[in-house]
Design a protein around this motif. Structure first.
Motif, PDB file in Angstrom:
ATOM      1  N   ASN A  32     -10.004  -5.380  -6.099  1.00 10.89           N
ATOM      2  CA  ASN A  32      -9.409  -4.417  -5.174  1.00 10.89           C
ATOM      3  C   ASN A  32     -10.464  -3.408  -4.723  1.00 10.89           C
ATOM      4  O   ASN A  32     -11.362  -3.045  -5.488  1.00 10.89           O
ATOM      5  CB  ASN A  32      -8.282  -3.684  -5.926  1.00 10.89           C
ATOM      6  CG  ASN A  32      -7.174  -3.155  -5.040  1.00 10.89           C
ATOM      7  OD1 ASN A  32      -6.138  -2.757  -5.539  1.00 10.89           O
ATOM      8  ND2 ASN A  32      -7.365  -3.121  -3.738  1.00 10.89           N
ATOM      9  N   GLY A  33     -10.369  -2.942  -3.482  1.00  4.05           N
ATOM     10  CA  GLY A  33     -11.235  -1.878  -2.993  1.00  4.05           C
ATOM     11  C   GLY A  33     -10.403  -0.671  -2.610  1.00  4.05           C
ATOM     12  O   GLY A  33      -9.442  -0.326  -3.277  1.00  4.05           O
ATOM     13  N   HIS A  34     -10.822   0.021  -1.530  1.00  2.00           N
ATOM     14  CA  HIS A  34     -10.015   1.030  -0.833  1.00  2.00           C
ATOM     15  C   HIS A  34     -10.007   2.407  -1.474  1.00  2.00           C
ATOM     16  O   HIS A  34     -10.131   3.416  -0.779  1.00  2.00           O
ATOM     17  CB  HIS A  34      -8.583   0.521  -0.661  1.00  2.00           C
ATOM     18  CG  HIS A  34      -7.760   1.317   0.297  1.00  2.00           C
ATOM     19  ND1 HIS A  34      -8.205   1.677   1.553  1.00  2.00           N
ATOM     20  CD2 HIS A  34      -6.500   1.825   0.193  1.00  2.00           C
ATOM     21  CE1 HIS A  34      -7.263   2.356   2.179  1.00  2.00           C
ATOM     22  NE2 HIS A  34      -6.218   2.458   1.369  1.00  2.00           N
TER      23      HIS A  34
ATOM     24  N   HIS B 293      -7.995  -5.768   0.078  1.00  4.29           N
ATOM     25  CA  HIS B 293      -8.614  -4.449   0.190  1.00  4.29           C
ATOM     26  C   HIS B 293      -7.735  -3.328  -0.346  1.00  4.29           C
ATOM     27  O   HIS B 293      -8.176  -2.521  -1.157  1.00  4.29           O
ATOM     28  CB  HIS B 293      -8.968  -4.165   1.648  1.00  4.29           C
ATOM     29  CG  HIS B 293      -9.537  -2.797   1.866  1.00  4.29           C
ATOM     30  ND1 HIS B 293     -10.820  -2.465   1.484  1.00  4.29           N
ATOM     31  CD2 HIS B 293      -8.993  -1.661   2.409  1.00  4.29           C
ATOM     32  CE1 HIS B 293     -11.045  -1.192   1.781  1.00  4.29           C
ATOM     33  NE2 HIS B 293      -9.958  -0.682   2.343  1.00  4.29           N
ATOM     34  N   GLY B 294      -6.500  -3.254   0.148  1.00  3.28           N
ATOM     35  CA  GLY B 294      -5.697  -2.067  -0.095  1.00  3.28           C
ATOM     36  C   GLY B 294      -4.707  -2.186  -1.240  1.00  3.28           C
ATOM     37  O   GLY B 294      -5.001  -1.823  -2.375  1.00  3.28           O
ATOM     38  N   CYS B 295      -3.504  -2.698  -0.952  1.00  2.29           N
ATOM     39  CA  CYS B 295      -2.462  -2.722  -1.972  1.00  2.29           C
ATOM     40  C   CYS B 295      -1.447  -3.818  -1.649  1.00  2.29           C
ATOM     41  O   CYS B 295      -1.422  -4.359  -0.546  1.00  2.29           O
ATOM     42  CB  CYS B 295      -1.743  -1.375  -2.023  1.00  2.29           C
ATOM     43  SG  CYS B 295      -0.776  -0.983  -0.540  1.00  2.29           S
ATOM     44  N   VAL B 296      -0.635  -4.129  -2.645  1.00  3.82           N
ATOM     45  CA  VAL B 296       0.565  -4.930  -2.430  1.00  3.82           C
ATOM     46  C   VAL B 296       1.721  -3.939  -2.507  1.00  3.82           C
ATOM     47  O   VAL B 296       2.057  -3.468  -3.597  1.00  3.82           O
ATOM     48  CB  VAL B 296       0.724  -6.032  -3.496  1.00  3.82           C
ATOM     49  CG1 VAL B 296       1.993  -6.834  -3.241  1.00  3.82           C
ATOM     50  CG2 VAL B 296      -0.492  -6.946  -3.503  1.00  3.82           C
TER      51      VAL B 296
ATOM     52  N   SER C 240       1.794  -0.648   4.847  1.00  4.64           N
ATOM     53  CA  SER C 240       0.758  -1.592   5.266  1.00  4.64           C
ATOM     54  C   SER C 240      -0.104  -1.962   4.071  1.00  4.64           C
ATOM     55  O   SER C 240      -0.555  -1.072   3.333  1.00  4.64           O
ATOM     56  CB  SER C 240      -0.129  -0.975   6.349  1.00  4.64           C
ATOM     57  OG  SER C 240      -1.347  -1.699   6.467  1.00  4.64           O
ATOM     58  N   PRO C 241      -0.387  -3.249   3.843  1.00  2.10           N
ATOM     59  CA  PRO C 241      -1.246  -3.641   2.725  1.00  2.10           C
ATOM     60  C   PRO C 241      -2.668  -3.091   2.829  1.00  2.10           C
ATOM     61  O   PRO C 241      -3.399  -3.080   1.839  1.00  2.10           O
ATOM     62  CB  PRO C 241      -1.259  -5.182   2.807  1.00  2.10           C
ATOM     63  CG  PRO C 241      -0.049  -5.545   3.587  1.00  2.10           C
ATOM     64  CD  PRO C 241       0.150  -4.429   4.572  1.00  2.10           C
ATOM     65  N   LEU C 242      -3.054  -2.626   4.036  1.00  2.00           N
ATOM     66  CA  LEU C 242      -4.401  -2.096   4.210  1.00  2.00           C
ATOM     67  C   LEU C 242      -4.469  -0.588   4.059  1.00  2.00           C
ATOM     68  O   LEU C 242      -5.559  -0.015   3.989  1.00  2.00           O
ATOM     69  CB  LEU C 242      -4.942  -2.485   5.596  1.00  2.00           C
ATOM     70  CG  LEU C 242      -5.026  -3.987   5.868  1.00  2.00           C
ATOM     71  CD1 LEU C 242      -5.619  -4.248   7.251  1.00  2.00           C
ATOM     72  CD2 LEU C 242      -5.858  -4.693   4.807  1.00  2.00           C
ATOM     73  N   SER C 243      -3.319   0.074   4.024  1.00  2.00           N
ATOM     74  CA  SER C 243      -3.313   1.534   3.951  1.00  2.00           C
ATOM     75  C   SER C 243      -2.628   2.014   2.681  1.00  2.00           C
ATOM     76  O   SER C 243      -3.264   2.533   1.776  1.00  2.00           O
ATOM     77  CB  SER C 243      -2.620   2.112   5.190  1.00  2.00           C
ATOM     78  OG  SER C 243      -2.459   3.503   5.074  1.00  2.00           O
ATOM     79  N   GLY C 244      -1.304   1.863   2.646  1.00  2.00           N
ATOM     80  CA  GLY C 244      -0.565   2.254   1.450  1.00  2.00           C
ATOM     81  C   GLY C 244      -0.479   3.758   1.254  1.00  2.00           C
ATOM     82  O   GLY C 244      -0.321   4.236   0.123  1.00  2.00           O
ATOM     83  N   ARG C 245      -0.603   4.516   2.337  1.00  2.86           N
ATOM     84  CA  ARG C 245      -0.439   5.959   2.210  1.00  2.86           C
ATOM     85  C   ARG C 245      -0.020   6.556   3.558  1.00  2.86           C
ATOM     86  O   ARG C 245      -0.202   5.940   4.600  1.00  2.86           O
ATOM     87  CB  ARG C 245      -1.717   6.633   1.712  1.00  2.86           C
ATOM     88  CG  ARG C 245      -2.890   6.599   2.668  1.00  2.86           C
ATOM     89  CD  ARG C 245      -4.073   7.323   2.034  1.00  2.86           C
ATOM     90  NE  ARG C 245      -5.163   7.529   2.959  1.00  2.86           N
ATOM     91  CZ  ARG C 245      -6.186   6.696   3.117  1.00  2.86           C
ATOM     92  NH1 ARG C 245      -6.221   5.561   2.427  1.00  2.86           N
ATOM     93  NH2 ARG C 245      -7.151   6.969   3.963  1.00  2.86           N
ATOM     94  N   ILE C 246       0.559   7.763   3.504  1.00  2.00           N
ATOM     95  CA  ILE C 246       0.937   8.475   4.720  1.00  2.00           C
ATOM     96  C   ILE C 246      -0.214   9.390   5.104  1.00  2.00           C
ATOM     97  O   ILE C 246      -0.539  10.339   4.374  1.00  2.00           O
ATOM     98  CB  ILE C 246       2.221   9.302   4.506  1.00  2.00           C
ATOM     99  CG1 ILE C 246       3.398   8.377   4.164  1.00  2.00           C
ATOM    100  CG2 ILE C 246       2.545  10.134   5.742  1.00  2.00           C
ATOM    101  CD1 ILE C 246       4.690   9.118   3.836  1.00  2.00           C
TER     102      ILE C 246
END
Length: 628
Positions: A515-517, A401-404, A459-465
């Protein structure tokens, strides 16, 4: 295919003999083994089934249902292929609408006084022909499993012709159809036929995260998915948020409640999941009498959320999320961020700590109990665990979903827990394990970790602050900008995507990352890194459609290649029924295979090949008397 070389390597030692003796119980004769080998060999040489990829559904049930019904345009393409020379454009659109919404279409035709024997006969014949074409890539056994038991005999007699030119055969099938109509079973029969057609049109459905939040009916989406014959889910950050809430993570619970209030989805909590907001409402109205009820509740849960998140961040310094802590910086209703001072409204100095007061704790205790004991919500979250995971490697596609997470130099980065630094594939596997420990084993640290999965920078599901405080209390949108993980820069470059594919043990030449998100904006392209990355979050969520200009991307993988579909916004079922107004989808060929992909070219095909190899070894052992 020559299997003799493979068979030569079998030593028939004690371990081999034990395995093949057990296999012989399942296939006790040479005939049994030979029959199964023939069966597997035939399956391996069938065309690969169609795979359908969707992402970021965000509770938009009506649009999701329509995309499911038209299979991202696959149904209409098949109708055109089958009937282009026989039916007009209007007639093909009428047939497509019948496949999408059989109950509603039949009801409309009845209301218009057009439902007669001729209408039934014409449409049943068309549906039979469409089903025949779609069933060609499957074994009869698989088609049989797609048909409800009560209609199995009838449908098999209609789609499996013995002699296409036989007058007797045609009369026989015509009599079956006339009898169906005369005994008033035609409506049910059409509904069953359309369900089977949609099931045969797409063999596998991949949902790449974010079923929940924003839209009003994620519960209906999950119930629809629970009925699907073959679906997998890669968790999104909004899914993990709800999963964390069910596990009892108070920060996740507060965020879920605030999201529902923010998007006016209170009914989802109260009516669908039996989670009451009355205690929150009473306290909010009492605490903020100058605000209307809705604004008071939103403000109240926002303060509780910041306190709950802050307590978790302080408890777990390894999360490295101190930047999120803002409450302690507030002095006399003002906060200094950088060199700019902001005046805050509706937040008292008493709220500027990371511990809930007695009334707030009572509210959270009640909400926590209801989230953890909502029977329907547990059914839905249990389904997410059963069918879901952090990532999936399948048929030359890597789905997440998010990122590596990467650092500024493009190296894998993650989080350090108990002295071990998890990064790359290991990070995904660790996160998957923690999510399962939180739900199935109720481990305290794992439950806490669900919050990090939701919003941690690595987090692989977030990847942002997340700028939670700023978005809640500061009107200056410049403060809302959220720092993203460098992945979202590097995933435009092919060499870093190849590095990621290699990390997940994927074939770098032939594989793609799906990829999504991150919504694809109007001026952006969904293909990145020379086509190695395909972003399919194009805006199912109505909130994003002004920004994206479209209503979502989906991806179709069939036996001849990959197709990316972009969709216009869904105008509603009634419009479809009234004027056959389908979602308009533009199709872009991403990759055309140099040969038609067969089952033997897929991951399942590799498994079937191994089964067949073992059977050939067993046959060899039978023929030479090694096993009697």
């Amino acid at each position: 295919m020559d299997y003799q070389e493979e068979i030569k390597h079998v030593q028939f030692d004690e371990r081999d003999m034990e395995y093949y003796e057990l296999l012989s119980k399942q296939f006790p004769t040479i005939k049994d083994v030979g029959t199964e080998i023939i069966n597997l060999e035939s399956i391996l040489n069938l065309p690969k089934g169609t795979e359908h990829f969707m992402s970021d559904l965000h509770g938009e049930y009506d649009a999701f249902l329509h995309i499911m019904n038209n299979c991202s345009g696959v149904i209409k393409e098949k109708i055109k292929f089958c009937f282009d020379k026989e039916l007009s454009k209007y007639e093909m659109e009428e047939l497509a609408t019948l496949v999408y919404y059989p109950y509603e279409k039949i009801k409309k035709v009845k209301t218009e006084g057009l439902l007669n024997k001729q209408w039934y006969q014409t449409n049943i014949y068309h549906l039979i022909f469409l089903m025949k074409k779609l069933s060609l890539k499957y074994t009869r056994s698989k088609v049989r499993k797609a048909i409800p038991e009560e209609y199995l005999y009838i449908i098999e007699e209609l789609i499996n012709e013995r002699d296409h030119d036989s007058i007797c055969q045609k009369n026989y099938q015509q009599q079956i159809i006339e009898t169906i109509i005369s005994v008033h079973m035609a409506d049910d029969f059409i509904v069953v036929m359309t369900d089977v057609i949609k099931r045969l049109a797409v063999d596998t459905l991949h949902i790449i995260g974010d079923i929940y939040d924003r839209g009003s009916r994620p519960d209906k989406i999950i119930e629809l998915l629970m009925k699907h014959h073959n679906v997998d889910i890669q968790w999104g950050n909004h899914d993990i948020l709800w999963m964390g809430a069910v596990c009892g993570n108070e920060a996740c619970i507060a965020r879920v409640v605030r999201n529902c209030l923010n998007y006016h989805n209170e009914e989802l909590l109260e009516n669908s999941y039996a989670i009451s907001l009355r205690a929150l409402e009473r306290y909010a109205v009492e605490k903020y009498p100058h605000l209307d009820c809705y604004d008071a509740m939103l403000l109240c849960i926002s303060v509780i959320l910041l306190k709950s998140e802050g307590a978790l961040i302080l408890k777990h310094p390894e999360y490295q999320m101190d930047e999120q802590l803002k409450l302690h910086l507030i002095k006399d209703n003002q906060i200094l961020l950088g060199d700019q001072k902001y005046t805050l409204e509706n937040i008292s100095q008493a709220d500027c700590c990371y511990k809930c007061n007695e009334q707030e704790e009572m509210i959270m205790t009640k909400l926590k109990s209801e989230f953890m004991h909502s029977e329907k919500l547990h059914q839905h979250v249990s389904f997410l665990y059963q069918k879901g995971s952090m990532y999936l490697c399948t048929n030359n596609t890597l789905l997440y979903h998010g990122c590596v997470p990467l650092d500024q130099e493009g190296h894998f980065i993650g989080i350090e827990i108990n002295g071990y630094h998890y990064k790359g594939k290991e990070l995904f596997d660790f996160c998957d394990q923690q999510a399962r420990k939180a739900y199935f084993h109720k481990e305290s640290n794992a439950i806490d970790f669900m919050f990090y999965l939701w919003c941690g920078i690595n987090s692989p599901l977030s990847g942002r602050i997340l700028k939670t405080f700023e978005r809640f209390f500061i009107n200056d949108e410049k403060t809302w900008e959220e720092q993203r993980n460098p992945y979202y820069y590097f995933y435009n470059q092919e060499k870093y995507c190849l590095k990621i594919l290699k990390e997940f043990h994927m074939n770098e030449k032939t594989s793609h990352i799906i990829n999504g998100h991150t919504p694809v904006k109007c001026n952006e392209k969904p293909l990145r890194a020379n086509g190695k990355v395909i972003i399919i979050d194009g805006g199912f969520c109505k909130t994003y459609q002004k920004e994206t200009g479209i209503a979502g991307y989906t991806l179709i993988s069939h036996s001849q290649g990959l197709k990316l579909k972009s969709h216009t916004p869904f105008k509603g079922i009634q419009r479809v029924l009234r004027i056959n107004s389908d979602i308009h989808s533009q199709s872009q060929d991403i990759e055309d295979y140099d040969h038609r992909m067969l089952v033997k070219d897929t991951d399942i095909g590799k498994e079937l090949f191994q089964q067949m190899l073992h059977l050939r070894v067993l046959l060899y052992a039978y023929e030479r008397g090694i096993i009697s």
